[in-house]
Design a protein around this motif. Structure first.
Motif, mmCIF file in Angstrom:
data_model
loop_
_atom_site.group_PDB
_atom_site.id
_atom_site.type_symbol
_atom_site.label_atom_id
_atom_site.label_comp_id
_atom_site.label_asym_id
_atom_site.label_seq_id
_atom_site.Cartn_x
_atom_site.Cartn_y
_atom_site.Cartn_z
ATOM 1 N N ALA A 20 0.870 -0.678 0.080
ATOM 2 C CA ALA A 20 -0.605 -0.221 -0.022
ATOM 3 C C ALA A 20 1.124 1.289 0.373
ATOM 4 N N TYR A 62 -6.028 -1.852 2.110
ATOM 5 C CA TYR A 62 -7.471 -2.690 1.672
ATOM 6 C C TYR A 62 -7.646 -3.799 2.132
ATOM 7 N N HIS A 83 -1.653 -5.360 -2.307
ATOM 8 C CA HIS A 83 -2.461 -4.835 -3.356
ATOM 9 C C HIS A 83 -2.451 -6.440 -4.834
#
Length: 95
Positions: A20, A62, A83
């Motif tokens: 991230a 996330y 991700h």
């Protein structure tokens, strides 16, 4: 000439997933926040995921998940900070 199956060739291809943006991520010795920190991933790092396993539930960039990504022998990061493009498992379960 080296001969091998397509499955063997596919197993050697690694996909790297970004951490991230704007965060550093603790790499732990097991799949949970109770395990010791073995190193810290810098902002902008990318990791290969070899397998995934359930562990401590973590809320991160996330979302909230109990999935932990094995990025090397004895090294795990919470999938909440990686991700992968999925809310579920994208690699086999760790043995």
């Amino acid at each position: 000439m080296v001969m091998g199956s397509a499955a063997t060739a596919d197993a050697l291809v690694l996909t790297y997933y970004p951490i991230a943006p704007g965060v550093t991520v603790n790499v732990r010795s097991g799949p949970g926040t109770g395990y010791g920190i073995v190193r810290v991933l810098a902002e902008g790092s990318k990791v290969a995921i070899f397998c995934q396993t359930p562990g401590t539930t973590v809320t991160g960039t996330y979302g909230t998940t109990n999935i932990w990504d094995s990025i090397d022998d004895g090294e795990y990061v919470s999938d909440a900070y990686v991700h992968t493009g999925s809310d579920g498992y994208i690699r086999p379960r760790c043995a």
